[in-house]
Design an enzyme around this catalytic site. Structure first.
Site, PDB file in Angstrom:
ATOM      1  N   TYR A   1      95.308  22.705  89.896  1.00 52.56           N
ATOM      2  CA  TYR A   1      94.262  23.575  90.455  1.00 52.56           C
ATOM      3  C   TYR A   1      92.983  22.762  90.709  1.00 52.56           C
ATOM      4  O   TYR A   1      92.369  22.869  91.777  1.00 52.56           O
ATOM      5  CB  TYR A   1      94.006  24.713  89.470  1.00 52.56           C
ATOM      6  CG  TYR A   1      92.825  25.597  89.763  1.00 52.56           C
ATOM      7  CD1 TYR A   1      92.928  26.673  90.636  1.00 52.56           C
ATOM      8  CD2 TYR A   1      91.601  25.381  89.132  1.00 52.56           C
ATOM      9  CE1 TYR A   1      91.839  27.500  90.877  1.00 52.56           C
ATOM     10  CE2 TYR A   1      90.511  26.194  89.364  1.00 52.56           C
ATOM     11  CZ  TYR A   1      90.635  27.259  90.239  1.00 52.56           C
ATOM     12  OH  TYR A   1      89.551  28.075  90.476  1.00 52.56           O
TER      13      TYR A   1
ATOM     14  N   SER B   1      85.557  25.088  92.717  1.00 59.82           N
ATOM     15  CA  SER B   1      85.489  25.367  91.269  1.00 59.82           C
ATOM     16  C   SER B   1      84.833  24.170  90.598  1.00 59.82           C
ATOM     17  O   SER B   1      84.983  23.030  91.079  1.00 59.82           O
ATOM     18  CB  SER B   1      86.895  25.553  90.702  1.00 59.82           C
ATOM     19  OG  SER B   1      86.858  25.511  89.282  1.00 59.82           O
TER      20      SER B   1
HETATM   21  P1  NAP Z   1      91.346  36.996  91.069  1.00 62.58           P
HETATM   22  O1  NAP Z   1      90.534  38.036  90.378  1.00 62.58           O
HETATM   23  O2  NAP Z   1      92.665  36.615  90.507  1.00 62.58           O
HETATM   24  O3  NAP Z   1      91.519  37.421  92.585  1.00 62.58           O
HETATM   25  C1  NAP Z   1      92.259  36.578  93.429  1.00 62.58           C
HETATM   26  C2  NAP Z   1      92.405  37.230  94.781  1.00 62.58           C
HETATM   27  O4  NAP Z   1      93.122  36.300  95.614  1.00 62.58           O
HETATM   28  C3  NAP Z   1      93.186  38.517  94.738  1.00 62.58           C
HETATM   29  O5  NAP Z   1      92.608  39.415  95.650  1.00 62.58           O
HETATM   30  C4  NAP Z   1      94.576  38.085  95.213  1.00 62.58           C
HETATM   31  O6  NAP Z   1      95.244  39.103  95.936  1.00 62.58           O
HETATM   32  C5  NAP Z   1      94.212  37.000  96.196  1.00 62.58           C
HETATM   33  N1  NAP Z   1      95.301  36.087  96.478  1.00 62.58           N
HETATM   34  C6  NAP Z   1      95.965  35.273  95.630  1.00 62.58           C
HETATM   35  N2  NAP Z   1      96.897  34.585  96.294  1.00 62.58           N
HETATM   36  C7  NAP Z   1      96.836  34.981  97.581  1.00 62.58           C
HETATM   37  C8  NAP Z   1      97.544  34.629  98.754  1.00 62.58           C
HETATM   38  N3  NAP Z   1      98.514  33.714  98.731  1.00 62.58           N
HETATM   39  N4  NAP Z   1      97.204  35.227  99.925  1.00 62.58           N
HETATM   40  C9  NAP Z   1      96.218  36.160  99.964  1.00 62.58           C
HETATM   41  N5  NAP Z   1      95.511  36.531  98.877  1.00 62.58           N
HETATM   42  C10 NAP Z   1      95.830  35.947  97.703  1.00 62.58           C
HETATM   43  O7  NAP Z   1      90.532  35.607  91.177  1.00 62.58           O
HETATM   44  P2  NAP Z   1      88.958  35.302  91.183  1.00 62.58           P
HETATM   45  O8  NAP Z   1      88.576  34.874  89.828  1.00 62.58           O
HETATM   46  O9  NAP Z   1      88.200  36.394  91.849  1.00 62.58           O
HETATM   47  O10 NAP Z   1      88.945  33.989  92.096  1.00 62.58           O
HETATM   48  C11 NAP Z   1      88.527  33.995  93.446  1.00 62.58           C
HETATM   49  C12 NAP Z   1      88.309  32.553  93.884  1.00 62.58           C
HETATM   50  O11 NAP Z   1      87.318  31.947  93.038  1.00 62.58           O
HETATM   51  C13 NAP Z   1      89.551  31.687  93.771  1.00 62.58           C
HETATM   52  O12 NAP Z   1      89.601  30.779  94.852  1.00 62.58           O
HETATM   53  C14 NAP Z   1      89.330  30.935  92.471  1.00 62.58           C
HETATM   54  O13 NAP Z   1      90.008  29.715  92.426  1.00 62.58           O
HETATM   55  C15 NAP Z   1      87.822  30.753  92.504  1.00 62.58           C
HETATM   56  N6  NAP Z   1      87.246  30.495  91.182  1.00 62.58           N
HETATM   57  C16 NAP Z   1      87.325  31.432  90.185  1.00 62.58           C
HETATM   58  C17 NAP Z   1      86.797  31.130  88.940  1.00 62.58           C
HETATM   59  C18 NAP Z   1      86.853  32.086  87.786  1.00 62.58           C
HETATM   60  O14 NAP Z   1      86.549  31.704  86.653  1.00 62.58           O
HETATM   61  N7  NAP Z   1      87.207  33.348  87.985  1.00 62.58           N
HETATM   62  C19 NAP Z   1      86.194  29.887  88.717  1.00 62.58           C
HETATM   63  C20 NAP Z   1      86.135  28.972  89.754  1.00 62.58           C
HETATM   64  C21 NAP Z   1      86.661  29.280  90.980  1.00 62.58           C
HETATM   65  P3  NAP Z   1      96.534  39.921  95.413  1.00 62.58           P
HETATM   66  O15 NAP Z   1      96.328  40.182  93.951  1.00 62.58           O
HETATM   67  O16 NAP Z   1      96.539  41.123  96.281  1.00 62.58           O
HETATM   68  O17 NAP Z   1      97.696  39.036  95.635  1.00 62.58           O
END
Ligand code: NAP
Length: 250
Positions: free
Chosen positions: A158, A144
């Site tokens: 985080y 991130s």
């Molecule tokens: P999201 O929409 O909240 O999706 C998160 C996913 O991770 C969901 O499928 C969730 O599954 C799964 N998950 C969470 N905890 C878990 C665990 N302990 N074991 C297995 N699966 C788990 O998040 P996103 O925005 O797509 O983020 C994806 C990645 O990108 C993350 O690593 C996040 O830190 C990174 N990121 C996101 C952003 C942003 O602005 N969105 C920015 C920088 C980095 P369930 O719901 O089924 O539990």
């Protein structure tokens, strides 16, 4: 030619779901990991199959090393091989200062975002490394921009966890550079997914995108998936230990 197999952790929503769908359309069979959103994972798996791929839905908490081991075994039994791991599962917590954060919060934050990334990388490397008779492969970790900017008063835990992911990416890449395994990371900025709502601020991307991003908008999950898939592909065959920002200039 056999389709390659990609395991995407946290593929039931957001960036992971977009990556799984896009990868299936580009020739991968997909391991669709999730922790609690079974309906989301099944919907992604249905789209993978509609795109002509095989899909294996894998419930596992990546913070649980036993569950991670069982997940890799089920993936191999169902899809027969592993070519790419996308270490995408991640969580944020509610906005707080560091001195307000509980030990339980820190344990979960590092358990999922750091230990989970390491457990999955260990299982993948053991299978992919040429020293073990593996055929090589690629790992893409989700970092991130918070790893560089910090997140004071919001989610510094985080940000610290994602800093660990950056350094882990470098070490894993160098340990396995002569093993046929490339290890890289993507560093998203503010992306429009449900993660912000899970951290208690559902409007975060819509509010901050126009304010703090040079491009004046939040990114999409698909824009991040494009970078992940390039790093995972043979087009990036000489790229390892790299971190690509997908942040609209932030
Ligand atoms: P999201 O929409 O909240 O999706 C998160 C996913 O991770 C969901 O499928 C969730 O599954 C799964 N998950 C969470 N905890 C878990 C665990 N302990 N074991 C297995 N699966 C788990 O998040 P996103 O925005 O797509 O983020 C994806 C990645 O990108 C993350 O690593 C996040 O830190 C990174 N990121 C996101 C952003 C942003 O602005 N969105 C920015 C920088 C980095 P369930 O719901 O089924 O539990």
């Amino acid at each position: 030619m056999a389709r390659k197999v990609m395991l995407v952790t946290g593929a039931s929503a957001g960036i992971g779901a977009a990556t799984a769908r896009m990868a299936a359309a580009r020739g991968f069979d997909i391991g669709v990991n999730y922790r609690s959103d079974a309906a989301g994972a099944e919907a992604v798996a249905a789209d993978v199959r509609a795109a002509g791929g095989r899909a294996c839905v894998l419930q596992a908490d990546v913070a649980d090393p036993g569950a991670v081991g069982a997940m890799f075994e089920r993936l191999e039994a169902d899809l027969g091989r592993l070519d790419v791991l996308v270490n995408n599962a991640g969580i944020v917590g509610p906005a707080a200062r560091i001195d307000e954060m509980s030990a339980n919060r820190l344990t979960e934050m590092f358990g999922v975002n750091v230990f989970g990334t390491i457990y999955c990388a260990q299982a993948a490397v053991r299978r992919m490394a040429q020293r073990n008779g593996g055929a090589g492969g690629a790992i893409v970790n989700l970092s991130s921009v918070a790893a560089q900017l910090g997140a004071p008063g919001q989610y510094a835990d985080y940000a610290a966890a994602k800093g660990a992911v950056d350094v882990l990416t470098q070490s894993l890449a160098l340990e396995n550079a002569d093993q046929g395994i490339r290890v890289n990371a993507v560093r998203p900025g503010i992306i429009d997914t449900a993660i912000h709502g899970k951290g208690g601020d559902p409007d975060r991307a819509a509010r901050l995108g126009p304010q703090v991003v040079p491009m004046k908008r939040a990114g999409t999950a698909e824009e991040v998936a494009e970078a992940i898939l390039w790093l995972a592909s043979d087009a990036a065959s000489y790229v390892t230990g790299e971190v690509i920002k997908v942040s609209g200039g932030r």
